[in-house]
Design a protein around this motif. Structure first.
Motif, PDB file in Angstrom:
ATOM      1  N   ASP A 207       0.592  -0.992  -0.194  1.00  0.00           N
ATOM      2  CA  ASP A 207       0.105   0.285   0.210  1.00  0.00           C
ATOM      3  C   ASP A 207       1.187   0.801   0.213  1.00  0.00           C
ATOM      4  N   GLY A 208       0.438   2.365  -0.843  1.00  0.00           N
ATOM      5  CA  GLY A 208       0.769   3.505  -1.485  1.00  0.00           C
ATOM      6  C   GLY A 208       2.278   3.642  -1.941  1.00  0.00           C
ATOM      7  N   ARG A 209       2.885   2.481  -2.293  1.00  0.00           N
ATOM      8  CA  ARG A 209       3.502   2.664  -2.850  1.00  0.00           C
ATOM      9  C   ARG A 209       3.359   2.471  -4.753  1.00  0.00           C
ATOM     10  N   ASN A 210       1.819   2.834  -5.216  1.00  0.00           N
ATOM     11  CA  ASN A 210       1.517   2.427  -6.678  1.00  0.00           C
ATOM     12  C   ASN A 210       1.200   4.720  -6.518  1.00  0.00           C
ATOM     13  N   TYR A 211       1.872   4.388  -8.085  1.00  0.00           N
ATOM     14  CA  TYR A 211       1.539   5.760  -8.769  1.00  0.00           C
ATOM     15  C   TYR A 211       1.398   5.851 -10.613  1.00  0.00           C
ATOM     16  N   ASP A 212       0.957   6.711 -10.396  1.00  0.00           N
ATOM     17  CA  ASP A 212       1.064   7.049 -12.459  1.00  0.00           C
ATOM     18  C   ASP A 212       0.610   8.132 -12.657  1.00  0.00           C
ATOM     19  N   GLY A 213       1.272   9.004 -13.176  1.00  0.00           N
ATOM     20  CA  GLY A 213       1.103  10.149 -13.727  1.00  0.00           C
ATOM     21  C   GLY A 213       2.282  10.620 -14.950  1.00  0.00           C
ATOM     22  N   LEU A 214       2.869  11.776 -15.782  1.00  0.00           N
ATOM     23  CA  LEU A 214       3.181  12.266 -17.078  1.00  0.00           C
ATOM     24  C   LEU A 214       4.023  13.079 -16.132  1.00  0.00           C
ATOM     25  N   LYS A 215       5.327  12.729 -17.108  1.00  0.00           N
ATOM     26  CA  LYS A 215       6.481  13.838 -16.854  1.00  0.00           C
ATOM     27  C   LYS A 215       7.267  14.294 -17.847  1.00  0.00           C
ATOM     28  N   PHE A 216       7.465  15.670 -18.130  1.00  0.00           N
ATOM     29  CA  PHE A 216       7.072  17.146 -19.089  1.00  0.00           C
ATOM     30  C   PHE A 216       9.294  17.402 -19.013  1.00  0.00           C
ATOM     31  N   GLY A 217      10.146  17.529 -19.393  1.00  0.00           N
ATOM     32  CA  GLY A 217      10.995  17.620 -19.151  1.00  0.00           C
ATOM     33  C   GLY A 217      11.928  18.111 -20.556  1.00  0.00           C
ATOM     34  N   GLY A 218      12.718  18.451 -21.010  1.00  0.00           N
ATOM     35  CA  GLY A 218      13.902  19.714 -21.974  1.00  0.00           C
ATOM     36  C   GLY A 218      15.332  18.623 -21.744  1.00  0.00           C
ATOM     37  N   THR A 219      16.129  18.528 -22.662  1.00  0.00           N
ATOM     38  CA  THR A 219      17.408  18.134 -23.055  1.00  0.00           C
ATOM     39  C   THR A 219      17.958  18.891 -24.148  1.00  0.00           C
ATOM     40  N   ILE A 220      18.741  19.078 -23.942  1.00  0.00           N
ATOM     41  CA  ILE A 220      19.939  20.386 -24.412  1.00  0.00           C
ATOM     42  C   ILE A 220      20.827  19.064 -24.810  1.00  0.00           C
ATOM     43  N   SER A 221      21.790  18.702 -26.016  1.00  0.00           N
ATOM     44  CA  SER A 221      23.228  17.012 -25.903  1.00  0.00           C
ATOM     45  C   SER A 221      23.556  18.500 -27.258  1.00  0.00           C
ATOM     46  N   TYR A 222      25.132  18.255 -27.025  1.00  0.00           N
ATOM     47  CA  TYR A 222      25.831  18.441 -27.550  1.00  0.00           C
ATOM     48  C   TYR A 222      27.134  17.668 -28.241  1.00  0.00           C
ATOM     49  N   GLY A 223      27.380  17.686 -29.358  1.00  0.00           N
ATOM     50  CA  GLY A 223      28.376  16.620 -30.000  1.00  0.00           C
ATOM     51  C   GLY A 223      27.925  15.592 -30.840  1.00  0.00           C
TER      52      GLY A 223
END
Length: 192
Positions: free
Chosen positions: A175-191
Motif C-alpha cells: 500500500d502507498g507505493r503505487n503511482y502513475d502520472g506524466l513527466k515533462f522535460g527538456g533536453t540539450i545535447s552537444y556533440g
C-alpha cells in the motif's frame, strides 16, 4: 572493441547500517563504433554483493548494461537497452532490490533537422527483505512501465534541443507505493 570492467566497492551508510555492503563486480563486454550501422555497448558479467549485516540476504548473480542502436536508411534509429543490477531502497525493511530494465526506442528524422522519438520501458524491482524469523516480509516485486515520446531539433552541427513527455505507471503489492502520472522535460545535447 572488447573490454572488462571490474570494481570493488564498500558502501557505508551513517544512518542505516543495514545497507552497509561490500561488492565485487566483473563485467566483460563489447563496444561498437558510434558511426557504424550497429553502435553501442553490450556487457554482462557477475556481481557478488555481500551485506555486512547478517539480517540482510546477499546477492550473487548476473548483472548487465546494454545499449545498442541500429540505423536503417540513415533516417530511422532503433534502440534497445537492458540493465540489471543491485540498487539500494529507501525502505529499511527491504534495504535493496535487484533492478531489471528493458527499453525500446525508435527515432525518425522528419524534415531537415527535426527528430521525433517514441520509447517504452519496463522495470522489475525485486526487493530483498531483512531476515527476521518467521515474521519476515514476503518477497516483493514492483513493476514500473513507462512510455512516451519526444520532439527535438538540431541547431547547427553539434547542438540539439528537445521536449519530452513520458507516462509512468508503478504497481506494487505494498500500500502507498503505487503511482502513475506524466513527466515533462527538456533536453540539450552537444556533440552527437
Amino acid at each position: 572493441s572488447v573490454f572488462v570492467e571490474t570494481s570493488v566497492v564498500q558502501d557505508r551508510f551513517e544512518g542505516s547500517s543495514l545497507r552497509d555492503s561490500d561488492a565485487i563486480r566483473v563485467v566483460p563486454g563489447f563496444a561498437f563504433q558510434p558511426l557504424a550501422l550497429i553502435s553501442g555497448q553490450v556487457s554482462a558479467g557477475f556481481k557478488q554483493f555481500d551485506a555486512r549485516s547478517a539480517l540482510v540476504p546477499d546477492f550473487a548473480g548476473v548483472v548487465a548494461a546494454t545499449s545498442v542502436s541500429y540505423i536503417m536508411r540513415e533516417t530511422t534509429r532503433f534502440g534497445v537497452g537492458l540493465t540489471r543490477d543491485v540498487d539500494y531502497s529507501v525502505d529499511s525493511d527491504q534495504p535493496y532490490s535487484l533492478v531489471t530494465t528493458g527499453a525500446l526506442s525508435i527515432t525518425q528524422v522528419v524534415g531537415l533537422d527535426w527528430y521525433i522519438e517514441a520509447r517504452g520501458s519496463r522495470t522489475n524491482l525485486d526487493y530483498r527483505s531483512v531476515i527476521t524469523g518467521p515474521a519476515a516480509l514476503a518477497p516483493r516485486r514492483d513493476k514500473v512501465v513507462s512510455w512516451g515520446g519526444g520532439l527535438s531539433r538540431r541547431l547547427g552541427t553539434d547542438l540539439r534541443v528537445g521536449f519530452n513527455v513520458d507516462y509512468i505507471d508503478r504497481r506494487s503489492a505494498e500500500d502507498g507505493r503505487n503511482y502513475d502520472g506524466l513527466k515533462f522535460g527538456g533536453t540539450i545535447s552537444y556533440g552527437s
